[in-house]
Design a protein around this motif. Structure first.
Motif, PDB file in Angstrom:
ATOM      1  N   PRO A  17       0.806  -1.226   0.000  1.00  0.00           N
ATOM      2  CA  PRO A  17       0.000   0.000   0.000  1.00  0.00           C
ATOM      3  C   PRO A  17       0.835   1.270   0.000  1.00  0.00           C
ATOM      4  CG  PRO A  17       0.105  -0.878   2.211  1.00  0.00           C
ATOM      5  CD  PRO A  17       0.847  -1.850   1.331  1.00  0.00           C
ATOM      6  N   ALA A  18       0.137   2.402  -0.049  1.00  0.00           N
ATOM      7  CA  ALA A  18       0.802   3.702  -0.102  1.00  0.00           C
ATOM      8  C   ALA A  18       1.693   3.950   1.108  1.00  0.00           C
ATOM      9  CB  ALA A  18      -0.246   4.808  -0.235  1.00  0.00           C
ATOM     10  N   VAL A  19       1.317   3.419   2.279  1.00  0.00           N
ATOM     11  CA  VAL A  19       2.125   3.672   3.481  1.00  0.00           C
ATOM     12  C   VAL A  19       3.497   3.013   3.410  1.00  0.00           C
ATOM     13  CG1 VAL A  19       0.150   4.049   4.999  1.00  0.00           C
ATOM     14  CG2 VAL A  19       1.061   1.732   4.712  1.00  0.00           C
ATOM     15  N   ALA A  20       3.689   2.091   2.456  1.00  0.00           N
ATOM     16  CA  ALA A  20       5.000   1.450   2.302  1.00  0.00           C
ATOM     17  C   ALA A  20       5.911   2.236   1.363  1.00  0.00           C
ATOM     18  CB  ALA A  20       4.829   0.024   1.780  1.00  0.00           C
ATOM     19  N   VAL A  21       5.354   3.133   0.568  1.00  0.00           N
ATOM     20  CA  VAL A  21       6.145   3.868  -0.421  1.00  0.00           C
ATOM     21  C   VAL A  21       7.232   4.735   0.213  1.00  0.00           C
ATOM     22  CG1 VAL A  21       6.033   5.597  -2.262  1.00  0.00           C
ATOM     23  CG2 VAL A  21       4.339   3.762  -2.174  1.00  0.00           C
ATOM     24  N   PRO A  22       6.963   5.472   1.321  1.00  0.00           N
ATOM     25  CA  PRO A  22       8.051   6.254   1.921  1.00  0.00           C
ATOM     26  C   PRO A  22       9.265   5.412   2.303  1.00  0.00           C
ATOM     27  CG  PRO A  22       5.949   6.984   2.794  1.00  0.00           C
ATOM     28  CD  PRO A  22       5.675   5.745   1.993  1.00  0.00           C
ATOM     29  N   SER A  23       9.030   4.180   2.717  1.00  0.00           N
ATOM     30  CA  SER A  23      10.158   3.310   3.075  1.00  0.00           C
ATOM     31  C   SER A  23      10.972   2.926   1.852  1.00  0.00           C
ATOM     32  CB  SER A  23       9.642   2.051   3.779  1.00  0.00           C
ATOM     33  OG  SER A  23       9.189   2.339   5.081  1.00  0.00           O
ATOM     34  N   LEU A  24      10.300   2.611   0.755  1.00  0.00           N
ATOM     35  CA  LEU A  24      11.022   2.311  -0.487  1.00  0.00           C
ATOM     36  C   LEU A  24      11.845   3.519  -0.915  1.00  0.00           C
ATOM     37  CD1 LEU A  24      11.688   0.617  -2.971  1.00  0.00           C
ATOM     38  CD2 LEU A  24       9.508   1.343  -3.974  1.00  0.00           C
ATOM     39  N   ASN A  25      11.234   4.690  -0.867  1.00  0.00           N
ATOM     40  CA  ASN A  25      11.963   5.906  -1.229  1.00  0.00           C
ATOM     41  C   ASN A  25      13.171   6.126  -0.322  1.00  0.00           C
ATOM     42  OD1 ASN A  25      10.178   6.554  -3.298  1.00  0.00           O
ATOM     43  ND2 ASN A  25       8.901   7.840  -1.987  1.00  0.00           N
ATOM     44  N   ALA A  26      12.987   5.910   0.981  1.00  0.00           N
ATOM     45  CA  ALA A  26      14.065   6.152   1.934  1.00  0.00           C
ATOM     46  C   ALA A  26      15.263   5.229   1.674  1.00  0.00           C
ATOM     47  CB  ALA A  26      13.560   5.958   3.363  1.00  0.00           C
ATOM     48  N   LEU A  27      14.987   3.970   1.328  1.00  0.00           N
ATOM     49  CA  LEU A  27      16.084   3.041   1.075  1.00  0.00           C
ATOM     50  C   LEU A  27      16.853   3.419  -0.190  1.00  0.00           C
ATOM     51  CD1 LEU A  27      14.507  -0.406   2.027  1.00  0.00           C
ATOM     52  CD2 LEU A  27      15.801   1.191   3.444  1.00  0.00           C
ATOM     53  N   VAL A  28      16.114   3.838  -1.206  1.00  0.00           N
ATOM     54  CA  VAL A  28      16.776   4.274  -2.446  1.00  0.00           C
ATOM     55  C   VAL A  28      17.609   5.521  -2.187  1.00  0.00           C
ATOM     56  CG1 VAL A  28      16.389   5.161  -4.773  1.00  0.00           C
ATOM     57  CG2 VAL A  28      15.045   3.212  -3.943  1.00  0.00           C
ATOM     58  N   GLU A  29      17.016   6.486  -1.468  1.00  0.00           N
ATOM     59  CA  GLU A  29      17.720   7.738  -1.177  1.00  0.00           C
ATOM     60  C   GLU A  29      18.950   7.516  -0.295  1.00  0.00           C
ATOM     61  OE1 GLU A  29      14.650  10.119   0.499  1.00  0.00           O
ATOM     62  OE2 GLU A  29      13.558  10.299  -1.407  1.00  0.00           O
ATOM     63  N   ALA A  30      18.910   6.466   0.547  1.00  0.00           N
ATOM     64  CA  ALA A  30      20.052   6.161   1.421  1.00  0.00           C
ATOM     65  C   ALA A  30      21.175   5.452   0.674  1.00  0.00           C
ATOM     66  CB  ALA A  30      19.595   5.313   2.605  1.00  0.00           C
ATOM     67  N   GLY A  31      20.930   5.121  -0.589  1.00  0.00           N
ATOM     68  CA  GLY A  31      21.981   4.517  -1.398  1.00  0.00           C
ATOM     69  C   GLY A  31      21.994   3.006  -1.430  1.00  0.00           C
ATOM     70  N   PHE A  32      20.985   2.360  -0.866  1.00  0.00           N
ATOM     71  CA  PHE A  32      20.932   0.898  -0.920  1.00  0.00           C
ATOM     72  C   PHE A  32      20.609   0.439  -2.343  1.00  0.00           C
ATOM     73  CE2 PHE A  32      20.010   1.664   3.598  1.00  0.00           C
ATOM     74  CZ  PHE A  32      20.979   0.851   4.161  1.00  0.00           C
ATOM     75  N   ASP A  33      21.143  -0.706  -2.696  1.00  0.00           N
ATOM     76  CA  ASP A  33      20.880  -1.299  -4.009  1.00  0.00           C
ATOM     77  C   ASP A  33      19.601  -2.137  -3.918  1.00  0.00           C
ATOM     78  OD1 ASP A  33      20.977  -2.346  -6.542  1.00  0.00           O
ATOM     79  OD2 ASP A  33      22.689  -3.669  -6.174  1.00  0.00           O
ATOM     80  N   VAL A  34      18.472  -1.515  -4.204  1.00  0.00           N
ATOM     81  CA  VAL A  34      17.191  -2.231  -4.147  1.00  0.00           C
ATOM     82  C   VAL A  34      17.061  -3.027  -5.442  1.00  0.00           C
ATOM     83  CG1 VAL A  34      14.697  -2.043  -3.878  1.00  0.00           C
ATOM     84  CG2 VAL A  34      16.195  -0.399  -2.723  1.00  0.00           C
ATOM     85  N   VAL A  35      17.286  -4.332  -5.340  1.00  0.00           N
ATOM     86  CA  VAL A  35      17.402  -5.174  -6.535  1.00  0.00           C
ATOM     87  C   VAL A  35      16.059  -5.650  -7.054  1.00  0.00           C
ATOM     88  CG1 VAL A  35      19.759  -5.899  -6.053  1.00  0.00           C
ATOM     89  CG2 VAL A  35      17.840  -7.191  -5.054  1.00  0.00           C
ATOM     90  N   ALA A  36      15.040  -5.666  -6.189  1.00  0.00           N
ATOM     91  CA  ALA A  36      13.710  -6.097  -6.619  1.00  0.00           C
ATOM     92  C   ALA A  36      12.689  -5.677  -5.580  1.00  0.00           C
ATOM     93  CB  ALA A  36      13.657  -7.620  -6.811  1.00  0.00           C
ATOM     94  N   VAL A  37      11.459  -5.589  -6.022  1.00  0.00           N
ATOM     95  CA  VAL A  37      10.326  -5.275  -5.149  1.00  0.00           C
ATOM     96  C   VAL A  37       9.321  -6.408  -5.225  1.00  0.00           C
ATOM     97  CG1 VAL A  37       8.246  -3.845  -5.036  1.00  0.00           C
ATOM     98  CG2 VAL A  37      10.485  -2.764  -5.034  1.00  0.00           C
ATOM     99  N   LEU A  38       8.895  -6.878  -4.067  1.00  0.00           N
ATOM    100  CA  LEU A  38       7.839  -7.884  -3.970  1.00  0.00           C
ATOM    101  C   LEU A  38       6.558  -7.175  -3.540  1.00  0.00           C
ATOM    102  CD1 LEU A  38       6.773 -10.869  -3.737  1.00  0.00           C
ATOM    103  CD2 LEU A  38       7.561 -10.794  -1.352  1.00  0.00           C
ATOM    104  N   THR A  39       5.508  -7.345  -4.313  1.00  0.00           N
ATOM    105  CA  THR A  39       4.247  -6.682  -3.992  1.00  0.00           C
ATOM    106  C   THR A  39       3.086  -7.561  -4.439  1.00  0.00           C
ATOM    107  OG1 THR A  39       3.054  -4.566  -4.181  1.00  0.00           O
ATOM    108  CG2 THR A  39       4.046  -5.429  -6.190  1.00  0.00           C
ATOM    109  N   ARG A  40       1.898  -7.219  -3.980  1.00  0.00           N
ATOM    110  CA  ARG A  40       0.736  -8.008  -4.370  1.00  0.00           C
ATOM    111  C   ARG A  40       0.315  -7.650  -5.792  1.00  0.00           C
ATOM    112  NH1 ARG A  40      -1.503 -10.925  -0.403  1.00  0.00           N
ATOM    113  NH2 ARG A  40      -3.564 -10.952  -1.361  1.00  0.00           N
ATOM    114  N   PRO A  41      -0.409  -8.554  -6.463  1.00  0.00           N
ATOM    115  CA  PRO A  41      -0.768  -8.319  -7.873  1.00  0.00           C
ATOM    116  C   PRO A  41      -1.658  -7.093  -8.066  1.00  0.00           C
ATOM    117  CG  PRO A  41      -1.081 -10.633  -7.262  1.00  0.00           C
ATOM    118  CD  PRO A  41      -0.841  -9.887  -5.989  1.00  0.00           C
ATOM    119  N   ASP A  42      -1.704  -6.609  -9.306  1.00  0.00           N
ATOM    120  CA  ASP A  42      -2.589  -5.511  -9.665  1.00  0.00           C
ATOM    121  C   ASP A  42      -4.026  -5.874  -9.255  1.00  0.00           C
ATOM    122  OD1 ASP A  42      -0.266  -4.715 -10.798  1.00  0.00           O
ATOM    123  OD2 ASP A  42      -1.006  -4.613 -12.857  1.00  0.00           O
TER     124      ASP A  42
END
Length: 306
Positions: free
Chosen positions: A9-34
């Motif tokens: 959900p939307a509440v998880a997006v800030p965490s994804l952004n924070a990890l990318v901004e912190a320089g982590f190599d986010v290699v894949a995202v697991l999420t529920r289907p459309d």
């Protein structure tokens, strides 16, 4: 450090952004289907999937972490997995893939409010303080040892949605800090301690207001189920949606569920003192102010919520 991010959900997006901004190599995202969204039921990616696409990150869509999803996680070869409101359990086969395991950001002060709706249950219970933790995910329901904690005051008029939005932003910082500590070899997780409470997923029935309950309990319930599944009551045999009510300790004498005009305010009786309606959505109509709704009626005499 290679990171798999799991969230929906939307509440998880800030965490994804924070990890990318912190320089982590986010290699894949697991999420529920459309999922189908809106009246036209348009098939729509989850907020996390949409953000991952913008960032150019590979997306694994899975309603549950089955053998196929587990194989794709293994192919991504993450050093650690970060999970925020993915919406499904992670089986042992997948838990064992990252060498640093899975780190869960959970929106409560564990072991309080283990489960799918911690913020909603905290508001409904009248908690003054809540927060978020990062912990090591294991097979039990939110039972793993805790890396880090933050606290947040629950305002007297906070809805669950408002509180969760704040926690999603502060929690994103906590998650990035936890992963940084793990990367530096400085993270330590301590076992949970204290009283355990459970926060099962809300159902539509959780939003039905019982007007024989005290005003404070009704206010907490309405705030806890806003925005989803929403507060509601029955009028004339039809379901009527309500936004959170205001406490009015200055007005007594209304029978539970009875609706009355007090100056320009629309009040409803409860098991204690009255509450003031803010906005209401009658069946088949749009959400409107309580005052506009009352003006559209010939009279409020005999109007009773069930």
């Amino acid at each position: 450090m290679r990171v798999l991010f799991a969230g929906t959900p939307a509440v998880a997006v800030p965490s994804l952004n924070a990890l990318v901004e912190a320089g982590f190599d986010v290699v894949a995202v697991l999420t529920r289907p459309d999922a189908p969204i809106g009246r036209k039921r348009v098939l729509t990616p989850s907020p996390v999937a949409a953000r991952a696409a913008e960032l150019g990150i590979d997306v694994i869509r899975a309603s549950r972490v089955d053998a196929e999803a587990t194989a794709r996680i293994a192919e991504a070869a993450p050093d650690v997995a970060a999970i925020v409101a993915y919406g499904g359990l992670v089986p042992p086969a997948a838990l064992g893939i990252p060498r640093h395991g899975w780190v869960n950001l959970h929106f409560s002060l564990l072991p309080a409010w283990r489960g799918a709706a911690p913020v909603q249950r905290a508001v409904m219970a009248g908690d003054d303080i809540t927060g978020a933790v990062t912990f090591q995910l294991e097979e039990g329901l939110d039972t793993g040892p805790v890396f880090g904690t933050l606290t947040e005051t629950v305002g007297q008029e906070d809805t669950a949605g408002e509180l969760l939005e704040r926690l999603s932003r502060s929690g994103a910082v906590l998650l990035a800090q936890t992963l940084s500590a793990i990367q530096a070899g400085k993270a330590s997780a301590v076992p949970q301690s204290g009283d355990v409470s459970l926060a099962p997923k809300l159902t539509l029935e959780d939003g039905r207001l019982n007007w024989t309950h005290p005003a404070l309990a009704i206010s907490r319930q309405a705030r806890g189920v806003t925005p989803e599944p929403g507060a509601w009551t029955i009028l004339g045999g039809q379901r009527v949606k309500l936004e959170p009510v205001r406490l009015r300790s200055d007005v007594d004498g209304l029978a539970p569920g009875a609706v009355s005009l007090h100056g320009k305010s629309v009040l409803v009786g409860t098991g204690s003192h009255a509450v003031e309606l803010t906005r209401i959505q009658p069946a088949g109509k749009k959400m409107m102010s309580a005052a506009d709704w009352a003006r559209g009626l010939a009279s409020l005499e005999g109007v009773v919520f069930e």
